[in-house]
Write an enzyme that holds these catalytic residues in place. Structure first.
Site, PDB file in Angstrom:
ATOM      1  N   GLY A   1     -19.080  15.222 -44.152  1.00 16.83           N
ATOM      2  CA  GLY A   1     -18.615  14.258 -45.152  1.00 16.83           C
ATOM      3  C   GLY A   1     -17.895  14.891 -46.328  1.00 16.83           C
ATOM      4  O   GLY A   1     -17.685  14.241 -47.345  1.00 16.83           O
TER       5      GLY A   1
ATOM      6  N   HIS B   1     -30.552  14.919 -37.654  1.00 16.81           N
ATOM      7  CA  HIS B   1     -29.369  14.911 -38.521  1.00 16.81           C
ATOM      8  C   HIS B   1     -29.744  15.475 -39.893  1.00 16.81           C
ATOM      9  O   HIS B   1     -30.846  15.226 -40.397  1.00 16.81           O
ATOM     10  CB  HIS B   1     -28.823  13.484 -38.655  1.00 16.81           C
TER      11      HIS B   1
ATOM     12  N   GLU C   1     -23.797  21.000 -36.613  1.00 17.96           N
ATOM     13  CA  GLU C   1     -23.173  20.357 -37.765  1.00 17.96           C
ATOM     14  C   GLU C   1     -23.458  21.181 -39.028  1.00 17.96           C
ATOM     15  O   GLU C   1     -24.510  20.993 -39.669  1.00 17.96           O
ATOM     16  CB  GLU C   1     -23.733  18.951 -37.959  1.00 17.96           C
TER      17      GLU C   1
ATOM     18  N   LYS D   1     -23.596   5.800 -39.320  1.00 21.36           N
ATOM     19  CA  LYS D   1     -24.518   5.902 -40.469  1.00 21.36           C
ATOM     20  C   LYS D   1     -24.849   4.506 -41.001  1.00 21.36           C
ATOM     21  O   LYS D   1     -24.907   3.557 -40.239  1.00 21.36           O
ATOM     22  CB  LYS D   1     -23.928   6.803 -41.556  1.00 21.36           C
TER      23      LYS D   1
ATOM     24  N   GLU E   1     -28.956  14.632 -42.756  1.00 24.64           N
ATOM     25  CA  GLU E   1     -29.331  13.619 -43.766  1.00 24.64           C
ATOM     26  C   GLU E   1     -30.805  13.233 -43.602  1.00 24.64           C
ATOM     27  O   GLU E   1     -31.502  12.987 -44.590  1.00 24.64           O
ATOM     28  CB  GLU E   1     -28.401  12.398 -43.639  1.00 24.64           C
TER      29      GLU E   1
ATOM     30  N   SER F   1     -16.655  16.625 -40.584  1.00 27.93           N
ATOM     31  CA  SER F   1     -15.278  16.300 -40.960  1.00 27.93           C
ATOM     32  C   SER F   1     -14.289  16.429 -39.801  1.00 27.93           C
ATOM     33  O   SER F   1     -13.157  16.894 -39.995  1.00 27.93           O
ATOM     34  CB  SER F   1     -14.843  17.144 -42.163  1.00 27.93           C
TER      35      SER F   1
ATOM     36  N   ASN G   1     -21.004   8.470 -35.244  1.00 33.73           N
ATOM     37  CA  ASN G   1     -22.213   8.150 -36.010  1.00 33.73           C
ATOM     38  C   ASN G   1     -21.794   7.268 -37.181  1.00 33.73           C
ATOM     39  O   ASN G   1     -21.198   7.751 -38.143  1.00 33.73           O
ATOM     40  CB  ASN G   1     -22.856   9.455 -36.500  1.00 33.73           C
TER      41      ASN G   1
HETATM   42  C1  PEP Z   1     -22.056  13.336 -39.352  1.00 29.52           C
HETATM   43  O1  PEP Z   1     -22.601  12.698 -40.217  1.00 29.52           O
HETATM   44  O2  PEP Z   1     -22.658  13.576 -38.291  1.00 29.52           O
HETATM   45  C2  PEP Z   1     -20.703  13.817 -39.596  1.00 29.52           C
HETATM   46  C3  PEP Z   1     -20.261  14.775 -38.862  1.00 29.52           C
HETATM   47  O3  PEP Z   1     -20.000  13.212 -40.622  1.00 29.52           O
HETATM   48  P1  PEP Z   1     -18.446  13.467 -41.014  1.00 29.52           P
HETATM   49  O4  PEP Z   1     -17.647  13.453 -39.723  1.00 29.52           O
HETATM   50  O5  PEP Z   1     -18.093  12.358 -41.912  1.00 29.52           O
HETATM   51  O6  PEP Z   1     -18.389  14.809 -41.658  1.00 29.52           O
END
Ligand code: PEP
Length: 252
Positions: free
Chosen positions: A173, A95, A167, A11, A97, A213, A9
């Protein structure tokens, strides 16, 4: 047998030139891997060009969002019809976000899930709890609620196009990853929930990705968990070598 999926992803990162450069680096680095379904999700403006570059490769294209109505007076929106038109196989919905920054509700996410199913596009459906919810023992209730409402009215057949991404918001992040055991516990719960809502066959076939992460250094342990079928990768998907190492994970 569930084919693992590793999805990047991107973003709101990578201009058109940068996106083309990144995908051109990723293609040769993962070309020999036929065991994993590989997906990248660039920004909308790069989709068409990246689709051209991906043509003939083993990498599929995803979008990061969609609007549930096919077309009409919806200024600024992009629907499954248009995403299919530029070559997307998958769309990420739910997601954290989008839930947190844009206030998307479970009902709205469900409308997107149904629109994607109607359009015959694959769905990467994200769910996850906050740290506060985890620490106050609400995690399973939150996940149950998100799955029940988000997948409402999707048929057994339509579920074959749905990939769930667990997630935990506290891990996105932040550099903090769920432990292998925490991921497995949540994934096993989600699979049991899918079994309850559908049937054992659907539960057994549905892929559940872990996101939060994921890095070259922790992917192997996560992918060794029986109910972890892949990863949705944010930050580490922006570096070709890191993403390729994640795609080419090794079970430990
Ligand atoms: C994400 O935004 O779906 C995500 C998992 O980000 P990160 O791997 O940076 O934690």
């Amino acid at each position: 047998m569930r084919k693992p999926m590793i999805a990047g992803n991107w973003k709101l990162h990578k201009t058109l030139d940068e996106a083309c450069g990144l995908v051109s680096e990723i293609i040769p680095a993962v070309a020999s891997n036929q065991d994993v379904e590989i997906v990248v999700a660039p920004v909308f403006t790069a989709l068409s060009k990246v689709a051209e570059i991906l043509s003939g490769s083993n990498i599929k294209l995803a979008a990061q969002n969609c609007y549930p109505e096919p077309q009409g007076a919806f200024t600024g929106e992009v629907s499954p019809l248009f995403l299919k038109d530029v070559g997307c196989h998958y769309v990420i919905i739910g997601h954290s976000e989008r839930r947190q920054i844009f206030g998307e509700t479970n009902d709205f996410i469900n409308a997107k899930a149904r629109a994607l199913a109607d359009a015959g596009l694959g769905t990467i459906f994200c769910i996850g709890e906050t740290l506060e919810e985890r620490e106050s023992d609400q995690m399973f209730d939150v996940l149950r609620h998100q799955v029940r409402l988000g997948l409402k009215n999707l048929s057994t057949e339509q579920m074959s196009n749905v990939v769930i991404a667990y997630e935990p918001i506290w891990a996105i992040g932040t550099g903090v990853t769920a432990s292998d055991e925490q991921a497995q516990e949540a994934h096993a719960f989600i699979r049991a929930l899918v079994k309850e809502l559908y049937n054992p066959k659907v539960a057994d076939a549905t892929r559940i990705l872990y996101g939060g992460s994921v890095k070259p250094g922790n992917v192997d342990g996560l992918m060794t968990q029986p109910d972890v079928d892949g990863a949705l990768v944010g930050g580490a998907s922006l570096k070709a070598a890191d993403f390729a190492r994640i795609v080419n994970f090794e079970k430990v």
